[in-house]
Enzyme design. Structure first.
Site, PDB file in Angstrom:
ATOM      1  CG  MET A   1      -9.865  -3.336  13.994  1.00 34.47           C
ATOM      2  SD  MET A   1     -10.139  -1.954  15.121  1.00 34.47           S
ATOM      3  CE  MET A   1      -8.965  -1.073  15.277  1.00 34.47           C
TER       4      MET A   1
ATOM      5  CD  GLN B   1      -9.351   5.763  10.900  1.00 30.03           C
ATOM      6  OE1 GLN B   1      -9.756   6.282   9.920  1.00 30.03           O
ATOM      7  NE2 GLN B   1     -10.240   5.532  11.915  1.00 30.03           N
TER       8      GLN B   1
ATOM      9  CE  LYS C   1      -2.951  -0.695   3.575  1.00 31.25           C
ATOM     10  NZ  LYS C   1      -2.612  -1.907   3.818  1.00 31.25           N
TER      11      LYS C   1
ATOM     12  CB  CYS D   1     -11.020   1.663  14.373  1.00 28.66           C
ATOM     13  SG  CYS D   1     -10.083   2.971  14.538  1.00 28.66           S
ATOM     14  CG  MET D   2      -8.387   3.651  17.413  1.00 25.38           C
ATOM     15  SD  MET D   2      -7.484   1.942  17.494  1.00 25.38           S
ATOM     16  CE  MET D   2      -6.544   2.060  19.264  1.00 25.38           C
TER      17      MET D   2
END
Lengths: 788, 111
Positions: free
Chosen positions: A374, A412, A85, A174-175
């Site tokens: 996650m 992220q 990526k 997510c967090m």
């Protein structure tokens, strides 16, 4: 300031001499790297656009375009390496369907309009909703990919200007459980350790995180450590076989979804029973507590945790719990039923394996690093399971020192730097402060130069409830920026329909490419991305990094900070961003820095981050970054003679929580016999909006298949490549079957990645969340599979 | 200790090399990928080479061919980075065209 390659070499070396307080962060770009890609005329530093690892890249520019990238060999995170990526970064900017002008919905079509028209419409919708229904009828939904500048500006606009706390970040998805775990155990957010632990430890525990694919560079650091020292052991606890259970993992434990609660308690049971606890550390640094149980799952609208007034999200501080202090003996009694045999029955991992893992963690001769993402956080008991893994490190004293520590990995690039540290969340203020705390509001009002009454003490809607409110019609106008909720929200069918119910609802979306969310918008604003703007982000290990704008955005695309300031001007709130002659980015950052100063969240001045290659880890005090917090000699906030002090808590002690196993919100039954778990793949970033536009990434993983166990497939008469329907009580998708390859799922489990907008797996998932953190659980719901 | 490993590696390498040469295609992440055996162009100078053959079912075996260049396989300049080759080098289904395959049609969405 534009620099040629050679100028940059000179400048960086010169700056290094001038900035001796950061010797480890200042290096010239080696000649051979600069020479390697001759296509580029000029190289400049930036962090990678993608995940929370925070790799440093050198961006190769030619004639106003990004033409190449290199892993920055001097970046302490990745030391020259990138994943695919990262290597694809130059291409993400140049997809053929990039948004170039604002677009307004007219019926089922979008028509191009000017920025003036777009901003006027946007502002008039905001004003109308505020006048008719009050400031709480509008909402902002930003992102863990929002830069620190943008996050700070929009937070200020909303909380100090508009006077509503309905501002959330997709980091809630997510967090949030990691944050709630940090606050409840340590009283302060973010990890105590850092990536340096990877080279200093000898035992890794990876919990429910396929970080070989999701945090590849960090994974390769772990593997290289193992290659260097055969004594290093890697334990991988997962719900299915994946790249993180491949070589060189030493112990692989595949457990049934949700039973990690039982495994962690069973490990604590073994550690305590076998005398592996570090009694001196426990006595000095730890208190024991128990909290509410039977706390529910948040599947209903307006759900309130615990049902008690003290725990009401709207009126009380977040992460509230009815905590009761207990002693070590009571905690031991709590652990009594969690024998490895009991846990084995629940989780399917043999009792002896659980013992073996617990002994490895407890072994006083070994060090221990635990990593998770996650699997823990997207969990209806996410806060609890975060607490439980901290328990293991606190019981053994393996925490906050070189080579020892729990490390909550971030998804992220700036979930830490922006969402958490700047507080772009419904309950938070910048610098780890809360809206419900009168002193914190006072401090914010002082820095923002607004009357304290302007800042509402009531937390706004958290992410799931925000979109439920849009569906119900309580939210009228929402601005969605740098995120794709109409693909990523759980049970997304309801929220997609809700967005298009009409009436007074108006959905504004800032995007770079057409996405599911943009397709649901009333107004689309074209944004600049990554090096098309100046930015700053913060990664997993508290590292703050900065980059300058390097190229122009296509067409009329504008950066999000400009959009925020222009909206503010049209809402007559331009004074919030009036810094006179000072450059806006620098002025915003210098103002933001005041929130954390002196409270353990100290950041360096803007000019330092602008120069330093690879960034710095906060707290940055007197020009020095901090690698291990809470430990004397490493953390400037721990006084001489204190040894270890968890200063986030008033008594300086971290909490070991007695958290029981409780069942998940939905379990497989006769009608819906399979567990569905969702996640990502290495090649695609979240919903694929950016990465699918890169042909090489698209060709590597062109669609999202469903992974099914070969035995289950045999029973259903399904072969690899067949098309199947995956159906839950909420919705269904159709996709092709995959039996092996990078993942191998156990019987009774299916896995579907969520990047593919044509396989919208979130139509199927359940919008249950952790009542403490409000983070949804994407890892488990019940589905059935049938051949089509 | 090392010699037998090299020998086994060579045998495996020849096997897989001939597989690539003879069949010209193999299974990959997707069920029926169209793959060739030729080297694919790099995205830009300095970008990691793409994998023109199936990588998924051969994971963990990269060095069998790529350590010494068996059957014409490119020799890796960094053989110590085994166990995570496929985080930079990815397979390609050449039958797949640019995304999105059809122009963005607002009329069809949202349902």
């Amino acid at each position: 300031m534009k620099l040629s390659r050679r100028d940059l070499l000179k400048t960086l070396t010169g700056a290094g001499a001038a900035l001796l307080s950061f010797p480890e962060a200042m290096f010239p770009i080696p000649e051979d790297v600069a020479e390697a890609a001759e296509t580029a005329e000029e190289w400049r530093k930036s962090p990678c656009r993608f995940c929370g690892v925070g790799c440093g890249v050198l961006v190769g520019l030619r004639q106003g375009k990004v033409v190449a990238v290199k892993g920055d060999p001097e970046a302490p995170v990745n030391r020259g390496l990138l994943c695919i990526k990262g290597y694809s970064l130059p291409k993400i900017l140049y997809g053929s369907d990039r948004y170039r002008a604002p677009q307004l919905r007219q019926g089922n079509k979008f028509v191009e309009i000017s920025w003036d028209q777009a901003l006027d419409i946007m502002a008039s919708k905001f004003k109308e909703a505020i006048e008719k229904h009050g400031p709480e009828s509008i909402a902002m939904y930003f992102s863990g990919q929002t830069t620190i500048f943008e996050g700070y500006a929009v937070n200020k606009l909303m909380k100090a200007g508009i006077g509503s706390n309905n501002i959330e970040s997709n980091a809630r998805l997510c967090m949030a459980s990691a944050v709630a775990g940090f606050y409840s155990t340590f009283g302060m957010d973010e990890p105590m350790g850092c990536y340096d632990d990877f080279e200093l430890t000898d035992t890794f525990f990876v919990w429910g995180s396929n970080f070989a694919e999701m945090h590849p560079i960090l994974y390769s650091r772990m593997v290289e450590r193992k290659h260097q020292d055969p004594n290093v052991k890697i334990v991988s606890l997962q719900t299915y076989l994946n790249r993180s259970t491949d070589e060189p993992a030493d112990i692989v434990a595949i457990f049934k979804p949700h039973t990690d609660l039982a495994i962690a308690n069973a490990m604590a049971h073994v550690i305590v029973k076998e005398g592996l606890a570090n009694d001196a550390f426990v006595q000095k640094c730890v208190v024991f507590k128990k909290g509410l149980t039977g706390i529910g799952y948040g599947v209903e609208d307006n759900f309130e945790y615990g049902g008690a007034a003290e725990t009401n999200w709207k009126t009380y501080r977040p992460f509230a719990d009815k905590a009761q202090t207990i002693d070590f003996e009571e905690y031991k009694k709590f652990l009594e039923p969690y024998t490895p045999e009991y846990a084995a029955k629940l989780c399917g991992v043999p009792a002896d394996t659980i013992r073996q893992i617990a002994r490895l963690l407890g072994d006083p001769k070994r060090k221990a690093v635990s990593c998770w993402t996650m699997g823990f956080n997207q969990h209806v008991r996410g806060t609890w399971i975060n607490n439980l893994v901290y328990n293991l490190h606190l019981l053994t004293g393996k925490i906050a020192e070189p080579g020892n520590g729990p490390l909550s990995l971030t998804g992220q690039p700036s979930a830490c730097g922006t969402s958490r540290e700047v507080g772009v969340l419904a309950h938070a203020l910048p610098g780890g402060k809360f809206v419900a705390n009168p002193e914190h509001r006072q401090k914010a009002a002082h820095i923002w130069n607004v009357p304290v009454e302007k800042i509402s003490p009531r937390p706004g809607y958290h992410a799931v409830e925000m979109f439920r409110a849009l569906d119900r019609g309580d939210i009228k106008v929402i601005w969605i920026n740098t995120t794709n909720p109409f693909q990523t929200l759980p049970n997304v069918g309801r929220y997609r329909r809700g967005a298009r119910k009409g009436s007074e609802r108006f959905v504004i979306v800032s995007e770079v490419y057409p996405s599911e969310t943009a397709r649901h918008a009333d107004l689309i604003l074209p944004s600049a991305m990554w090096v098309e703007k100046e930015g700053m982000v913060g990664n997993t290990e508290r590292r703050t990094q900065h980059w300058f704008k390097m190229v122009n955005a296509p067409g009329q695309a504008k950066d999000d900070l400009w959009q925020i300031v222009e909206l503010a001007k049209r809402l007559d709130l331009g004074r919030l961003f009036d810094y006179g002659e000072a450059p806006l980015h620098k002025a915003l950052f210098e103002e933001y820095r005041q929130f954390g100063e002196g409270s353990g969240k100290d950041l360096a001045p803007y000019d330092v981050y602008a120069k330093v290659r690879g960034g710095l880890r906060w707290p940055v005090v007197e020009g020095r970054e901090t690698r291990w917090r809470y430990r004397e000699g490493f953390d400037p906030y721990v006084k001489k003679g204190d040894g270890v002090r968890f200063y986030g808590q008033p008594d300086g002690r971290a909490v070991i929580w007695a958290r029981p196993y409780e069942p998940p919100a939905e379990q497989p039954d006769e009608q819906y016999p399979f567990w569905l778990t969702t996640g990502r793949v290495l090649e695609h970033w979240h919903t694929g909006t950016i990465t699918r536009r890169v042909l090489e990434l698209h060709r590597a993983v062109p669609f999202a298949p469903v992974w099914i166990n070969p035995e289950d497939a045999g029973l259903l008469g399904i072969k690899a490549g067949n098309r199947v329907r995956i159906q839950s009580r909420r919705g269904e998708v159709i996709t092709k079957v995959q039996l092996d390859g990078r993942n191998k799922v156990p019987k009774g489990v299916v896995f579907v990645p969520f990047f593919d907008e044509n396989v919208l797996i979130n139509l199927v998932t359940l919008d249950a969340y952790d009542p403490i953190s409000k983070q949804p659980d994407y890892k488990k719901c019940a589905v059935r599979i049938e051949k089509v | 200790m090392i010699k037998p490993i090299i020998a086994i590696g060579c045998v495996l390498g020849v096997l897989f090399g001939s597989l690539v040469l003879l069949s010209g295609s193999a299974r990959a992440e997707q069920v029926d990928p169209q793959q060739g055996s030729k080297r694919l162009p790099r995205v830009y100078e300095g970008a990691p080479p793409l994998i023109p053959h199936d990588a998924e079912t051969r994971k963990g075996m990269c060095l069998a061919c790529h350590e010494f260049g068996i059957a014409g396989a490119p020799i890796t300049p960094h053989p110590t980075r085994n166990d995570f080759c496929i985080q930079c080098h990815v397979g390609q289904d050449l039958s797949v065209q640019t995304f999105p395959p059809i122009p963005f049609q607002e009329e069809n969405r949202p349902k």
